[in-house]
Structures are given as structure tokens and as C-alpha cells.
Design an enzyme around this catalytic site. Structure first.
Site, mmCIF file in Angstrom:
data_model
loop_
_atom_site.group_PDB
_atom_site.id
_atom_site.type_symbol
_atom_site.label_atom_id
_atom_site.label_comp_id
_atom_site.label_asym_id
_atom_site.label_seq_id
_atom_site.Cartn_x
_atom_site.Cartn_y
_atom_site.Cartn_z
ATOM 1 N N ARG A 75 -2.241 -6.157 -7.991
ATOM 2 C CA ARG A 75 -1.200 -7.429 -7.930
ATOM 3 C C ARG A 75 -1.061 -8.471 -8.937
ATOM 4 O O ARG A 75 -0.211 -8.798 -9.340
ATOM 5 C CB ARG A 75 -1.304 -8.062 -6.205
ATOM 6 C CG ARG A 75 -0.815 -7.125 -5.425
ATOM 7 C CD ARG A 75 -1.308 -7.705 -4.139
ATOM 8 N NE ARG A 75 -2.883 -7.535 -4.285
ATOM 9 C CZ ARG A 75 -3.671 -7.626 -2.930
ATOM 10 N NH1 ARG A 75 -2.947 -7.519 -2.055
ATOM 11 N NH2 ARG A 75 -5.031 -7.694 -2.832
ATOM 12 N N HIS A 134 0.907 -1.148 0.045
ATOM 13 C CA HIS A 134 0.088 -0.076 0.125
ATOM 14 C C HIS A 134 0.587 1.229 -0.092
ATOM 15 O O HIS A 134 0.572 2.197 -0.734
ATOM 16 C CB HIS A 134 -0.853 0.022 1.382
ATOM 17 C CG HIS A 134 -1.877 -0.814 1.512
ATOM 18 N ND1 HIS A 134 -1.927 -1.914 2.319
ATOM 19 C CD2 HIS A 134 -2.931 -1.431 0.393
ATOM 20 C CE1 HIS A 134 -3.115 -2.768 2.251
ATOM 21 N NE2 HIS A 134 -3.732 -2.248 1.061
HETATM 22 P P1 ADP Z 1 -9.854 -3.529 -0.398
HETATM 23 O O1 ADP Z 1 -10.428 -4.326 0.773
HETATM 24 O O2 ADP Z 1 -10.677 -2.046 -0.775
HETATM 25 O O3 ADP Z 1 -9.625 -4.386 -1.477
HETATM 26 P P2 ADP Z 1 -7.060 -3.166 0.375
HETATM 27 O O4 ADP Z 1 -6.744 -2.677 1.600
HETATM 28 O O5 ADP Z 1 -7.190 -4.874 0.406
HETATM 29 O O6 ADP Z 1 -8.532 -2.784 0.005
HETATM 30 O O7 ADP Z 1 -6.525 -2.693 -0.648
HETATM 31 C C1 ADP Z 1 -6.451 -1.222 -1.199
HETATM 32 C C2 ADP Z 1 -6.025 -1.218 -2.366
HETATM 33 O O8 ADP Z 1 -4.442 -1.545 -2.380
HETATM 34 C C3 ADP Z 1 -6.367 -2.132 -3.627
HETATM 35 O O9 ADP Z 1 -6.638 -1.599 -4.852
HETATM 36 C C4 ADP Z 1 -5.451 -3.356 -3.636
HETATM 37 O O10 ADP Z 1 -5.242 -3.905 -4.771
HETATM 38 C C5 ADP Z 1 -4.088 -2.456 -3.338
HETATM 39 N N1 ADP Z 1 -2.984 -3.398 -2.801
HETATM 40 C C6 ADP Z 1 -3.102 -4.043 -1.547
HETATM 41 N N2 ADP Z 1 -1.921 -4.741 -1.528
HETATM 42 C C7 ADP Z 1 -1.177 -4.221 -2.542
HETATM 43 C C8 ADP Z 1 0.352 -4.492 -2.911
HETATM 44 N N3 ADP Z 1 0.932 -5.568 -2.280
HETATM 45 N N4 ADP Z 1 0.822 -4.179 -4.168
HETATM 46 C C9 ADP Z 1 -0.096 -3.266 -4.824
HETATM 47 N N5 ADP Z 1 -1.404 -2.754 -4.640
HETATM 48 C C10 ADP Z 1 -1.923 -3.295 -3.349
#
Ligand code: ADP
Length: 163
Positions: free
Chosen positions: A91, A18
Site C-alpha cells: 500500500r 485483500h
Molecule cells: P499481515 O499481518 O501478514 O501483514 P494482513 O492481513 O494485514 O497480514 O495483510 C496481508 C497482505 O495483504 C499484506 O501483503 C498486506 O500488505 C496486503 N494488504 C492489506 N491491505 C491491503 C490493501 N488495502 N491493498 C493492498 N494490499 C493490502
């Protein structure tokens, strides 16, 4: 004109994946609003206040990052803030499936919304909040995956502060 986007998600907890998306997003946008979703269908380990507090600590030196939370629909929050650009990370093909549904649903709700995706950097491709929770719950190290603040908070949650 200031270019601002909303970076919305659960952040339960925030990971280095994130953080990487947010830091890279700042090369494109003048300001990012990191918006923690309060009402998700997921069982959160951290309250929204705790997730906001962790993100505020992580980005305390970034003047152009605002941390906020929202309940209900993202389109409602976007409208309230008058910011219709959303930044999300991608991802894998699995993310693509889910995210394409999210885009269509949000576009149907409000055609003004635009969701921009940034591909993860390779070393973060495996990183997801659920995996981090599992690692820390079994006493593993979060080094290279989560910010030290997040690791401390997770260890407090799981009651294994001594590892
Ligand atoms: P949600 O429940 O809305 O999916 P997340 O906190 O899991 O929320 O993810 C928020 C955003 O961050 C999403 O777009 C997710 O794909 C992205 N994200 C999460 N982990 C990673 C990562 N390791 N690399 C890139 N983007 C990520």
C-alpha cells in the site's frame, strides 16, 4: 503446469483491499491458496476459524481459490505445500519498510522462497484491517471497504447489529 501462489496474511478481517489483490493475482496465477496466519504477534479479533470461514464465503464461487490456515513460519507452510511463490500486497512506503524485512527474513530462512508484490489500486490504499475495526466499532458503515459478510461478522463482534 499449474502456476500456484500462496497469498498469506492475518486477514483480521479480510478487506476489499485483500480481495482486490487476490482477484488480480488470479490473472497471473492459475490458483491461489489464501493462507490465514494463526500465530501472529497481533491481537486478533477473529479466531483463525472465523477468518477462514469469512474468506471461504467471499470466494465460494472461485474454484481456483483455496482457503487454508497455517501456524508457525510461512516458509514451513510453503515447504509443506511445496509452493514457494508468495503473493502479497503493497500500500505505502510504510508497507515497503515492513515487507522488505519480511522478504529478507524469509529468504534467509529458505532461499527458494520468492515473494511477489502487487501495488494496491488507489481506492484501497487507505484500507487496513485495524481501520475497519475502528470504523465498525464506532457504528460506521463498511460500504466500499469490506464484503457484507465481513461487516455482519464485525457488527456481531461489536454487538451493534442494528446500525
Ligand atoms: P499481515 O499481518 O501478514 O501483514 P494482513 O492481513 O494485514 O497480514 O495483510 C496481508 C497482505 O495483504 C499484506 O501483503 C498486506 O500488505 C496486503 N494488504 C492489506 N491491505 C491491503 C490493501 N488495502 N491493498 C493492498 N494490499 C493490502
Amino acid at each position: 503446469m499449474t502456476k500456484t501462489a500462496i497469498c498469506a496474511g492475518s486477514f483480521d478481517p479480510p478487506t476489499d483491499g485483500h480481495i482486490n489483490i487476490i482477484e488480480r493475482g488470479l490473472k497471473i496465477f492459475d490458483k491461489l491458496i489464501v493462507a490465514v496466519a494463526v500465530n501472529t504477534s497481533k491481537n486478533s479479533i477473529f479466531t483463525s476459524e472465523e477468518r477462514v470461514a469469512m474468506l471461504s464465503e467471499i470466494f465460494k464461487n472461485h474454484k481456483n481459490v483455496e482457503i487454508d490456515s497455517f501456524a508457525g513460519l510461512l516458509v514451513g507452510y510453503a515447504k509443506k505445500r511445496s509452493i514457494y511463490t508468495i503473493l502479497r500486497g503493497l500500500r505505502s512506503a510504510g508497507d515497503y519498510e515492513y515487507e522488505s524485512q519480511l522478504v529478507l527474513a524469509n529468504k534467509t530462512l529458505d532461499p527458494e522462497i520468492e515473494i511477489i508484490y502487487m501495488m494496491t489500486e488507489g481506492k484501497y490504499a487507505h484500507l487496513r484491517s485495524s481501520v475497519i475495526k475502528e470504523i465498525i466499532s464506532f457504528g460506521g458503515s463498511g460500504c466500499g471497504m469490506i464484503h457484507p459478510t465481513v461487516e455482519t461478522k464485525l457488527k456481531e463482534k461489536f454487538g451493534n447489529k442494528k446500525i
